[in-house]
Each structure stands twice: as structure tokens, then as C-alpha cells.
Design a protein around this motif. Structure first.
Motif, short mmCIF file in Angstrom:
data_model
loop_
_atom_site.label_atom_id
_atom_site.label_comp_id
_atom_site.label_asym_id
_atom_site.label_seq_id
_atom_site.Cartn_x
_atom_site.Cartn_y
_atom_site.Cartn_z
N THR A 223 -3.06 -5.31 10.54
CA THR A 223 -2.99 -4.53 9.31
C THR A 223 -2.09 -5.22 8.30
O THR A 223 -0.97 -5.63 8.64
CB THR A 223 -2.44 -3.12 9.61
OG1 THR A 223 -3.31 -2.45 10.52
CG2 THR A 223 -2.33 -2.30 8.33
N LEU B 208 -5.35 -5.40 0.29
CA LEU B 208 -4.73 -4.38 1.14
C LEU B 208 -5.79 -3.46 1.74
O LEU B 208 -5.74 -3.11 2.93
CB LEU B 208 -3.73 -3.57 0.32
CG LEU B 208 -2.46 -4.30 -0.10
CD1 LEU B 208 -1.71 -3.49 -1.16
CD2 LEU B 208 -1.56 -4.57 1.10
N LEU C 63 0.83 -1.20 0.00
CA LEU C 63 0.00 0.00 0.00
C LEU C 63 0.87 1.25 0.00
O LEU C 63 1.83 1.35 0.76
CB LEU C 63 -0.90 0.00 1.24
CG LEU C 63 -1.77 1.23 1.48
CD1 LEU C 63 -2.88 1.30 0.45
CD2 LEU C 63 -2.34 1.20 2.90
N SER D 51 -6.51 -2.71 5.99
CA SER D 51 -5.69 -1.53 6.31
C SER D 51 -6.45 -0.52 7.16
O SER D 51 -6.05 0.64 7.26
CB SER D 51 -5.20 -0.86 5.02
OG SER D 51 -4.26 -1.69 4.36
#
Length: 241
Positions: free
Chosen positions: A203, A136, A98, A140
Motif C-alpha cells: 500500500t 495513491l 492519502l 491503496s
């Protein structure tokens, strides 16, 4: 001066192609004199190279980019799992991370007949149009999801998700299953399955994916291989952490 030099380098996004001086001046809004002076300095420093009557990105940028600690360490750790996933599927494999609201690709492995994909090492694509990006996005944090949902969702193909409600549903499905699916949303005729990679927290620090031609997209066969590779890399990252 640094801002202006960075603006010239940013002109080469997203494909890194060569540009003439007039094109760089038009893209930056600088005068031709300023553009020429800055481009000459960037060539001298190795950040740009001359290509005929134009300019292209220089090798020094590549050298420096490979030394970025976070990406270099992750890529080196992930490479065996990327290779294992390719050997298990013999399909195109991606490793992405990311950055802002995009996925940036750290690695791409393919066979002798690569798929016509927009992804490339060091390149970026919108999170909502790719399997890696969806994996992602789903892991996240809700803050990022809300930010992405509030932005215009530009499509890469007619199949791209451009409706916020549909994207929210897709993210929730990824969170529930641990797998992200993408069907012709980045490139026509190509489908993808991806899984998030963790380093001990909740995460995602990266995601792995397999991209295949739509005609041989078999999620039930590909999912175990993708999941196994992502879990193996996550385990290794936790141990090294």
C-alpha cells in the motif's frame, strides 16, 4: 461546543482565506451571536487571528499541524528526495498523502516562476484529478477504488476524468506501469507525472510528482527522475521502518 468550533475552522477550507463574521455565520448556520463568541474564543487561543473586520486561521494551527507525527516524520524523510527531484528537473515537485478520498500535500517545491496550481502545502484535492492522487488511488487497495468510483467524480477542468469507467482504466494503467499521468486535469495548461512511495508493504504511503507546463511535458524524460526519487524514498522508509 467543540463541534461548533470545528465547524467554524472548517469554513476556511479549501483556500484558507479571510472571512467576515457574517460569512462565518452563514457558512456554519450559527447565529451571529454564537459565531462571534466562538470566534473570539478561537482568537484568544490562537486558532484564529483578526484581519481587519474579518478572521483568518491562526499561527497556532500551523505550529500544531507541523507536529503531527506521521506527517512530520514522512516529510522530514522525504525532503532530500523532493529536493533531488527538483534539482533533476527544475520543475514543480509535490509530495502528497492519502486522507479520506483526497490527496493532502505535505510539500511543494518550485522555482522562481511557480506554476498557477491549485495545490498548496496542507491543502487537498480530489484523488482522481491529480497525478499524486491517481498514484495513491492505484496502490491503496481495491476497496478504496470502488468507493471512489461509486461517488460523483467532480471535475476541476474540462479534462478531468468524470467517467467511472475511464477512471478504472486509468487506475489499472497506473498499477501496470507504476507511474500516474495527469494532463490538464487539475489546471489548464499543466501536466504531471507521479509515482507511489511504499514503506515495505503493497500500500502506498505517499506519492511524488513533477508538474510542468504542457508545452514542455516530456514523459520519457521526466519518468526516470520521478521513479528514481520514489524508489529512493521507499528504500529509506523501509530501512527506517
Amino acid at each position: 461546543m467543540l463541534d461548533k468550533a470545528a465547524a467554524i475552522l472548517d469554513c476556511f477550507r479549501p483556500d484558507g482565506g479571510a472571512y467576515r463574521l457574517a460569512e462565518l455565520a452563514e457558512r456554519t448556520g450559527f447565529s451571529k451571536t454564537t459565531t462571534h463568541r466562538l470566534s473570539a474564543d478561537l482568537v484568544r487561543l490562537g486558532f484564529l487571528e483578526r484581519e481587519g473586520v474579518g478572521y483568518r486561521l491562526g499561527g497556532r494551527l500551523f505550529e500544531l499541524g507541523t507536529l503531527v507525527p506521521r506527517r512530520h516524520g514522512l516529510r522530514e524523510t522525504a525532503l532530500p528526495f523532493v529536493q533531488d527531484l527538483y534539482e533533476a528537473t527544475h520543475e514543480t515537485v509535490h509530495l502528497g498523502v492519502l486522507e479520506d478520498h483526497d490527496v493532502v500535500y505535505l510539500e511543494r517545491v518550485h522555482g522562481h516562476d511557480p506554476l498557477p496550481l491549485p495545490s498548496r502545502v496542507g491543502g487537498r484535492l480530489p484523488l482522481h484529478c491529480t497525478g499524486v492522487g491517481k498514484a495513491l488511488l492505484a496502490f491503496s487497495g481495491p476497496e478504496l477504488t470502488e468507493l471512489v468510483l461509486a461517488e460523483p467524480l467532480t471535475g476541476l477542468t474540462p479534462y478531468s476524468i468524470t467517467n467511472p469507467d475511464r477512471l478504472r482504466t486509468a487506475v489499472e494503467q497506473v498499477q501496470a506501469s507504476g507511474l500516474a499521468y495527469e494532463e490538464q486535469e487539475a489546471t489548464l495548461g499543466v501536466c504531471c507525472i507521479a509515482a507511489p512511495v511504499f514503506d515495505g508493504g503493497g500500500t502506498a504511503v505517499a506519492a511524488l510528482s513533477v508538474a510542468v507546463p504542457r508545452a514542455r511535458f516530456r514523459p520519457a524524460q521526466l519518468a526516470p527522475a520521478v521513479r528514481t526519487a520514489a524508489l529512493g524514498l521507499s528504500r529509506t522508509l523501509r530501512q527506517h521502518g
